[in-house]
Design an enzyme around this catalytic site. Structure first.
Site, PDB file in Angstrom:
ATOM      1  N   ASP A   7       0.866  -1.178   0.000  1.00 15.26           N
ATOM      2  CA  ASP A   7       0.000   0.000   0.000  1.00 15.26           C
ATOM      3  C   ASP A   7       0.907   1.235   0.000  1.00 15.26           C
ATOM      4  O   ASP A   7       2.127   1.127  -0.148  1.00 15.26           O
ATOM      5  CB  ASP A   7      -1.004  -0.041   1.164  1.00 15.26           C
ATOM      6  CG  ASP A   7      -0.362   0.175   2.537  1.00 15.26           C
ATOM      7  OD1 ASP A   7       0.883   0.291   2.595  1.00 15.26           O
ATOM      8  OD2 ASP A   7      -1.109   0.227   3.528  1.00 15.26           O
ATOM      9  N   CYS A  63       3.020  -3.268   4.012  1.00 15.78           N
ATOM     10  CA  CYS A  63       2.199  -2.126   4.404  1.00 15.78           C
ATOM     11  C   CYS A  63       2.940  -1.423   5.542  1.00 15.78           C
ATOM     12  O   CYS A  63       4.148  -1.601   5.691  1.00 15.78           O
ATOM     13  CB  CYS A  63       0.775  -2.548   4.779  1.00 15.78           C
ATOM     14  SG  CYS A  63       0.640  -3.654   6.196  1.00 15.78           S
ATOM     15  N   THR A  65       2.683  -1.763   8.900  1.00 15.45           N
ATOM     16  CA  THR A  65       3.122  -2.706   9.935  1.00 15.45           C
ATOM     17  C   THR A  65       3.344  -4.116   9.416  1.00 15.45           C
ATOM     18  O   THR A  65       3.953  -4.931  10.107  1.00 15.45           O
ATOM     19  CB  THR A  65       2.037  -2.815  11.026  1.00 15.45           C
ATOM     20  OG1 THR A  65       0.820  -3.261  10.396  1.00 15.45           O
ATOM     21  CG2 THR A  65       1.800  -1.478  11.720  1.00 15.45           C
ATOM     22  N   HIS A  96       9.073 -24.564   8.870  1.00 16.46           N
ATOM     23  CA  HIS A  96       8.046 -25.250   9.654  1.00 16.46           C
ATOM     24  C   HIS A  96       6.619 -24.980   9.192  1.00 16.46           C
ATOM     25  O   HIS A  96       5.757 -25.847   9.336  1.00 16.46           O
ATOM     26  CB  HIS A  96       8.155 -24.851  11.136  1.00 16.46           C
ATOM     27  CG  HIS A  96       9.368 -25.445  11.802  1.00 16.46           C
ATOM     28  ND1 HIS A  96       9.587 -25.344  13.162  1.00 16.46           N
ATOM     29  CD2 HIS A  96      10.424 -26.132  11.299  1.00 16.46           C
ATOM     30  CE1 HIS A  96      10.731 -25.966  13.469  1.00 16.46           C
ATOM     31  NE2 HIS A  96      11.262 -26.443  12.352  1.00 16.46           N
ATOM     32  N   HIS A 131       5.972 -31.493  10.139  1.00 11.01           N
ATOM     33  CA  HIS A 131       5.385 -30.170   9.904  1.00 11.01           C
ATOM     34  C   HIS A 131       4.280 -30.227   8.852  1.00 11.01           C
ATOM     35  O   HIS A 131       3.358 -29.417   8.878  1.00 11.01           O
ATOM     36  CB  HIS A 131       6.476 -29.179   9.500  1.00 11.01           C
ATOM     37  CG  HIS A 131       7.543 -29.059  10.543  1.00 11.01           C
ATOM     38  ND1 HIS A 131       7.295 -28.541  11.794  1.00 11.01           N
ATOM     39  CD2 HIS A 131       8.845 -29.438  10.535  1.00 11.01           C
ATOM     40  CE1 HIS A 131       8.395 -28.590  12.516  1.00 11.01           C
ATOM     41  NE2 HIS A 131       9.357 -29.137  11.780  1.00 11.01           N
TER      42      HIS A 131
HETATM   43  C1  RB5 Z   1      -1.903   2.670   6.406  1.00 11.40           C
HETATM   44  O1  RB5 Z   1      -1.878   3.895   7.060  1.00 11.40           O
HETATM   45  C2  RB5 Z   1      -1.699   1.542   7.402  1.00 11.40           C
HETATM   46  O2  RB5 Z   1      -2.831   1.391   8.180  1.00 11.40           O
HETATM   47  C3  RB5 Z   1      -1.377   0.268   6.681  1.00 11.40           C
HETATM   48  O3  RB5 Z   1      -0.244   0.466   5.899  1.00 11.40           O
HETATM   49  C4  RB5 Z   1      -1.050  -0.948   7.515  1.00 11.40           C
HETATM   50  O4  RB5 Z   1      -0.064  -0.660   8.445  1.00 11.40           O
HETATM   51  C5  RB5 Z   1      -2.168  -1.670   8.119  1.00 11.40           C
HETATM   52  O5  RB5 Z   1      -1.978  -2.722   8.747  1.00 11.40           O
END
Ligand code: RB5
Length: 145
Positions: A7, A63, A65, A96, A131
């Site tokens: 994203d 993304c 996180t 695994h 596994h």
């Molecule tokens: C975008 O701002 C953020 O929410 C997205 O990149 C991601 O981290 C969501 O899990």
């Protein structure tokens, strides 16, 4: 072929990872975004479909996180997505879990670690054996058995 998507939060890191993988000789299929604001589940779906239909060997999703991408990816039948931010997890989720999608957070790690995690993920083979039984049990859950 490695399907890769991000994203807006993951765009810069995705470019770095693609350049790194291409220099290492791995082919990539970039499924967006191009930096514009997008909703990450749509990108996750597009990348995971390429893995499930067999046109790509593995997927990489980036993304902010890595977590949103992984939640979305793991809703798709046949996908085992793992969020990784260090080497041990990237290695063992292949050994695994036979994970087929690597998720990373561009607000969590830098390109040095991300590139190495991508290479470890792509080159580490599943161990099989006991596994496989556990993967089969995950598939049972997926199939409501
Ligand atoms: C975008 O701002 C953020 O929410 C997205 O990149 C991601 O981290 C969501 O899990």
């Amino acid at each position: 072929m490695i399907a890769i998507g991000c994203d807006h939060a993951g765009y810069d890191l995705k470019k770095d990872v693609i350049d790194f993988l291409n220099e290492k000789g791995f082919d990539t299929l970039d499924l967006g975004c191009s930096g514009e604001p997008v909703d990450y589940p749509e990108i996750a779906k597009n990348v995971c479909e390429k893995v499930v239909d067999g046109s790509c060997d593995k997927g990489i999703l980036i993304c902010g996180t890595g977590i949103g991408m992984s939640i979305a990816a793991n809703k798709i039948k046949g996908i085992r997505a793992a969020v990784c931010s260090e080497h041990f997890s990237a290695k063992y989720t292949r050994l695994h879990n036979n994970s087929n999608v690597l998720c990373m957070g561009a607000r969590v790690i830098g390109s040095g670690i991300a590139n190495e995690l991508a290479e470890i993920f792509i080159t580490t083979e599943f161990e099989g054996g006991r596994h496989q039984r556990r993967i089969d049990l995950i598939s049972d859950i997926e199939n409501n058995n």
